[in-house]
Write an enzyme that holds these catalytic residues in place. Structure first.
Site, PDB file in Angstrom:
ATOM      1  CB  CYS A  80       0.036  -8.735 -17.136  1.00 56.04           C
ATOM      2  SG  CYS A  80       1.066  -7.244 -18.253  1.00 56.04           S
ATOM      3  CB  CYS A 201      -3.437   4.336 -18.841  1.00 54.43           C
ATOM      4  SG  CYS A 201      -4.376   4.501 -20.143  1.00 54.43           S
ATOM      5  CB  SER A 202      -2.134   0.393 -14.963  1.00 55.80           C
ATOM      6  OG  SER A 202      -1.145  -0.437 -15.932  1.00 55.80           O
ATOM      7  CG  HIS A 329       1.182  -3.412 -14.174  1.00 55.10           C
ATOM      8  ND1 HIS A 329       1.141  -4.485 -13.627  1.00 55.10           N
ATOM      9  CD2 HIS A 329      -0.046  -3.321 -15.258  1.00 55.10           C
ATOM     10  CE1 HIS A 329       0.879  -5.429 -14.651  1.00 55.10           C
ATOM     11  NE2 HIS A 329       0.027  -4.814 -15.545  1.00 55.10           N
TER      12      HIS A 329
END
Ligand SMILES: [Zn+2]
Lengths: 380, 140
Positions: A80, A201-202, A329
């Site tokens: 990420c 949660c993304s 994301h």
């Protein structure tokens, strides 16, 4: 070499699900937006750093769409932290004097739902469910529960992160979700890995973001000093050894290491920061990172949130873009997308979500495995 | 559990000379750091070829956890994923058995015991493979 490196162009597409796009075509879209943001053509770019987690040679394949100039291209992957790592590579090339004008682009096409890891060598039977859980929601839930163990942080406090960031997203037309979620709704949504509910949660989405970086000399010759933003500090850390690191990735230690390095090399402290875009991949992470980035003392993260300090209008607004929780994301794009937000804020072009008198902003991403990148940007 | 043809499901389990499973770890002879599983070098003090194979023991305490409600396809939920500090040092992750998948039933620091079960209790395809699990301390 150029001691001072600037972002002269930065932009992103609105993240979403794009069945007909590929990582190179997504990367091309964001790159053209970033180039247009500073009136530069692809023929002016002297090096390209492309971040993507799922595919190879995305940078070159992007140039095959928008212009094969023959410049050096490097493709980077760092979980990420991929986008931020590509950005940092561009920064380093200019700082080293290798080039004056570089493009950093991050892109990702994501699978839906819970990300599945490859089976590890040495295990006859897959670990998931057998040796606890290795899903991202579970890993970040365990990080949150460690915080709960140390400081008594509650489910409601973690959920407040989502309430805040989803509220911010209503002011960001580029956020994938632009919907307020009251506390009851966050708490009442499907439990994924306690204490992270679905709204904590993304979301795995497709997306891309790009930035054009430039030496001081070039920035001046292009006449772009009005909208240029200084890269005050760039720091990248890998996970230092801590005793539980092999069973429970220590995303606190790696963030602390990168943050310290960024503050030190920038010659500034947390009090100088006007806004932060940090890695809220899960709501639990945000409270931990307040402390890791020294926005407050250890154990004060939940209080900082509840005081309203990290909400737009507060002392140190965090994730006014809506964060990963609202924007989505797309791994490789995320680290550059948060640069785009801070650049927009420092230029005073963020509209309804503008942080008043924003002069210095921080971006932070964490890649599990682990990597942490922190950048500090300053208005000139 | 019958010992014939038992195999270790993961790198955290080894079988002793009596073919009994134990939680296998490594101890750095330079800095005493304990690691789950076997390894060669020390990530903590950077010493090389310094690891001694050890038994991580059968008792520990709950350091952190989550109750997993959504997992990979085919993995049954909910279950408790636990990070456990072993009483003799070292930490290891595991799935908890014999406890409701409910945060109200779990306490940080609660004493736990290591038990070994056939991995087929989780994964039907894992017949014949033994894995470690945690339960609330059996002798507490
Ligand atoms: Zn050692």
């Amino acid at each position: 070499m150029s001691d001072r490196v600037y972002v002269i162009g930065a932009d992103m597409i609105r993240f979403g699900r794009f069945e007909d796009e590929t990582p190179p075509s997504l990367a091309a879209k964001a790159s053209l937006l970033a180039l247009d943001d500073c009136n530069v053509g692809i023929q002016d770019i002297q090096a390209v750093y492309s971040g993507n987690c799922g595919e190879t040679m995305v940078g070159q394949r992007m140039l095959q769409i928008i212009g094969q100039t023959g410049v050096p291209v490097a493709n980077v992957t760092n979980a990420c932290a991929t986008g931020a790592t590509a950005f940092r590579e561009a920064w380093m090339a200019i700082r080293a004097g290798v080039c004056d004008l570089a493009l950093a682009v991050g892109s990702e096409k994501m699978a839906k739902g819970v990300l599945v890891r490859k089976n590890r060598a040495g295990d006859a039977v897959p670990r998931e469910g057998l040796v606890g859980s290795e899903t991202m929601p579970a890993v970040f839930a365990e990080m949150g529960m460690e915080h709960a163990r140390r400081f008594g942080t509650t489910l409601e406090q973690f959920a407040m992160v989502s309430v805040k960031n989803h509220f911010h997203s209503t002011m960001n037309p580029k956020a994938m979700y632009q919907k307020e979620t009251p506390l009851e709704e966050v708490l009442g949504s499907e439990m994924i890995a306690y204490p992270n509910t679905k709204l904590m949660c993304s979301v795995n989405v497709d997306g891309s973001a790009a930035a054009v970086l430039c030496s001081e000399k070039k920035m001046k010759s292009l006449g772009l000093s009005k909208r240029a933003v200084l890269v005050k500090a760039s720091a990248l850390a890998s996970d230092p050894f801590t005793p539980r690191n092999t069973v429970m990735p220590d995303l606190n230690a790696v963030t602390q290491l990168a943050a310290n390095a960024a503050y030190e090399s920038g010659g500034i402290g947390p009090d100088d920061i006007d806004l932060v875009e940090l890695h809220d991949c899960f709501a639990t992470a945000e409270i931990c990172h307040y402390e890791n980035l020294q926005l407050c003392a250890a154990g004060e993260g939940a209080n900082l949130l509840q005081s309203g300090a990290t909400t737009l209008g507060g002392k140190i607004p965090v994730n006014v873009s809506g964060g990963l929780l609202s924007k989505g994301h797309p791994l490789g794009a995320t680290g550059i997308a948060n640069v785009c937000e801070v650049v927009m804020q420092l230029r005073g072009e963020a509209g309804a979500r503008q942080v008043e008198n924003a002069r210095v902003g921080m971006t932070h991403v964490v890649g599990l495995g682990s990597a942490c990148a922190v950048h500090i940007l300053e208005r000139i | 559990m019958s010992s014939d043809a038992l195999k270790a499901a993961t790198q955290f389990v080894a079988l002793n000379e009596k073919s009994e499973p134990y939680l296998v770890g490594s101890r750095c002879e330079a800095c005493d750091q304990l690691f789950p599983g076997l390894r060669q070098h020390c990530a903590g003090c950077y010493s090389r070829d310094c690891m001694k194979q050890i038994d991580l023991g059968t008792h520990g305490s709950l350091y952190s956890y989550t109750v997993v409600h959504r997992s990979y396809k085919g993995v049954s939920v909910p279950f408790v994923s636990a990070v456990v500090d072993m009483d003799g040092g070292g930490s290891i992750k595991g799935t908890m058995l014999n406890v409701p998948p409910d945060p109200d039933e779990l306490t940080f620091g609660m004493p736990l015991s290591v038990v070994f079960r056939c991995a087929s209790c989780i994964n039907p395809e894992a017949e014949g493979y033994v894995s470690h699990f945690f339960t609330p301390a059996l002798d507490a």
